[in-house]
Design an enzyme around this catalytic site. Structure first.
Site, PDB file in Angstrom:
ATOM      1  N   ALA A  12     -65.435 -65.516  12.851  1.00 18.33           N
ATOM      2  CA  ALA A  12     -64.288 -64.637  12.617  1.00 18.33           C
ATOM      3  C   ALA A  12     -63.327 -65.115  11.517  1.00 18.33           C
ATOM      4  CB  ALA A  12     -63.551 -64.407  13.933  1.00 18.33           C
TER       5      ALA A  12
ATOM      6  N   ASP B 136     -63.727 -63.817  18.612  1.00 18.74           N
ATOM      7  CA  ASP B 136     -63.755 -62.859  17.498  1.00 18.74           C
ATOM      8  C   ASP B 136     -62.604 -61.874  17.560  1.00 18.74           C
ATOM      9  OD1 ASP B 136     -66.681 -63.824  17.795  1.00 18.74           O
ATOM     10  OD2 ASP B 136     -66.441 -63.036  15.766  1.00 18.74           O
TER      11      ASP B 136
HETATM   12  O1  MRU Z   1     -71.952 -63.364  14.782  1.00 15.41           O
HETATM   13  P1  MRU Z   1     -71.110 -64.536  14.381  1.00 15.41           P
HETATM   14  O2  MRU Z   1     -71.912 -65.757  14.068  1.00 15.41           O
HETATM   15  O3  MRU Z   1     -70.143 -64.180  13.288  1.00 15.41           O
HETATM   16  O4  MRU Z   1     -70.267 -64.860  15.678  1.00 15.41           O
HETATM   17  C1  MRU Z   1     -69.402 -65.937  15.653  1.00 15.41           C
HETATM   18  C2  MRU Z   1     -68.725 -66.194  16.942  1.00 15.41           C
HETATM   19  O5  MRU Z   1     -68.899 -65.486  17.916  1.00 15.41           O
HETATM   20  C3  MRU Z   1     -67.714 -67.302  16.946  1.00 15.41           C
HETATM   21  O6  MRU Z   1     -67.670 -67.925  18.186  1.00 15.41           O
HETATM   22  C4  MRU Z   1     -66.325 -66.728  16.626  1.00 15.41           C
HETATM   23  O7  MRU Z   1     -66.370 -65.978  15.460  1.00 15.41           O
HETATM   24  C5  MRU Z   1     -65.308 -67.770  16.498  1.00 15.41           C
HETATM   25  S1  MRU Z   1     -65.543 -68.716  15.069  1.00 15.41           S
HETATM   26  C6  MRU Z   1     -64.285 -69.827  14.876  1.00 15.41           C
END
Ligand code: MRU
Length: 349
Positions: free
Chosen positions: A47, A236
């Protein structure tokens, strides 16, 4: 520290996260459209990293505009921003980064076009720098919750790679290690995209932080064996009531943690709060392609034509969350009050 994304020579340079851990390849996105494509295809993901990349994308988009006046400039910029905002739906940091850049553009309406473009470039850099500072702040708040000798389970990758640097959940772990605590990490592999196996394990090994890779279905086993003291994950999007959208499988971990009386912490910057949503039910959940589930490393794992579901995120209800670690401090239940208080003026919307 790994440079996840940086603004260099008219490009947003990012490490290609689809190629890690076997190849360390950098991709230069020179247009806002290329940044959108990198977000969609998960060359860059996580995110906060998406928010930072989006801001850099808006700056690149602005650079490419020629217009007679501000109105002509802004209407073209808005169109490009609307398209970029469609790249991934769940992480609110995307909209947050874009909206902040649009606000800066509007505030600079009296500047000359070259000066306005420069101002936007500077803002994208500020957003990047602020993200690292936010992660460090989260780390110092969050590490107080982790004791020397703790075994910490994490899901997905909420590390330096998911941010501009240092990480959210992994930032808390890094800060605990920096404070002299001995920490062992259990990393869920995180099917189907394997962010845990590919990215979290790689990142922690690079930093010499002890990490053991487990498959997602092993989490309960290790909790039952009392080999997990704390869970720390990223987010997210967090609704006003503290419901947390994070990588698919997070909800399952939170239920297990509750059963085993293990604290379940979420680390996320204020830019991940979406106080416009009363609860997690309103958070849009991205559905990704079936191929990401059925094919691993170009090898088909399920019969051709198999019916597949692929929600990429799930929502952990607030009653399963022990605390939310933010860059402004630690929010405790009831989250509706604590998050609002911590967020002040700076949260979404
Ligand atoms: O699909 P992604 O890899 O973008 O998902 C990422 C996550 O779910 C993370 O845990 C979230 O973005 C937090 S990152 C600091």
């Amino acid at each position: 520290m790994i440079k996840t994304v940086e603004l260099v020579d008219g490009a947003a340079r990012m490490i290609d996260q689809t190629r890690l851990p076997t190849e360390k390849v950098f991709v230069d996105c020179r247009t806002i459209e290329e940044v959108g494509h990198a977000i969609k295809t998960m060359i860059i993901r996580g995110a906060p990293a998406i928010g930072v990349a989006a801001a850099m994308g808006v700056s690149l988009g602005a650079d490419a505009i020629s217009a007679e006046d501000f109105d002509g400039f802004y209407s073209q910029l808005e169109k490009k921003c609307d398209e970029l905002a469609q790249s991934r739906p769940t992480a609110v940091n995307l909209a947050w980064g874009i909206d902040r850049m649009k606000r800066v553009a509007r505030a600079g309406k009296d500047l000359s076009l070259p000066a306005l473009k420069k101002r936007l470039r500077e803002e994208a850099q500020t957003i990047c720098d602020e993200d690292i500072a936010a992660n460090r702040a989260m780390g110092s708040f969050g590490q107080t919750l982790i004791a020397d000798g703790n075994n910490v389970l994490t899901h997905c990758n909420a590390g330096a790679l998911a941010t501009a640097g240092f990480g959210t959940a992994l930032g808390v772990i890094r800060a605990a290690v920096n404070a002299g605590k001995k920490i062992n990490v259990l990393a869920n592999e995180t099917r189907p995209f394997l962010q845990g196996a590919r990215l979290t394990v790689w990142e922690l090994m690079e930093d010499n932080i002890p990490v053991k890779l487990i498959t997602d279905s092993m989490a309960g086993y290790f909790m039952q064996k009392k080999q997990v003291d704390v869970v720390v994950v990223g987010a997210d999007r967090i609704a006003a009531n503290g419901d947390v959208a994070n990588k698919i499988g997070t909800y399952m971990v939170s239920v297990l943690a509750k059963t085993h009386n293990i604290p379940f912490y979420v680390a996320a910057p204020i830019s991940t709060l979406d106080l416009s949503l009363a609860s997690g039910e309103e958070i849009p959940i991205e559905e990704r392609s079936a191929d990401e589930v059925t094919i691993i490393n170009n090898k088909r794992m399920a019969p051709e034509g198999a019916v597949v579901a692929h929600p990429a995120f799930d929502v952990t209800p607030n009653h399963l969350v022990t605390a939310i670690i933010t860059n402004k401090g630690i929010a405790l239940p009831p989250f509706t009050e604590s998050l609002k208080k911590l967020a002040g003026e700076s949260a979404n919307p």
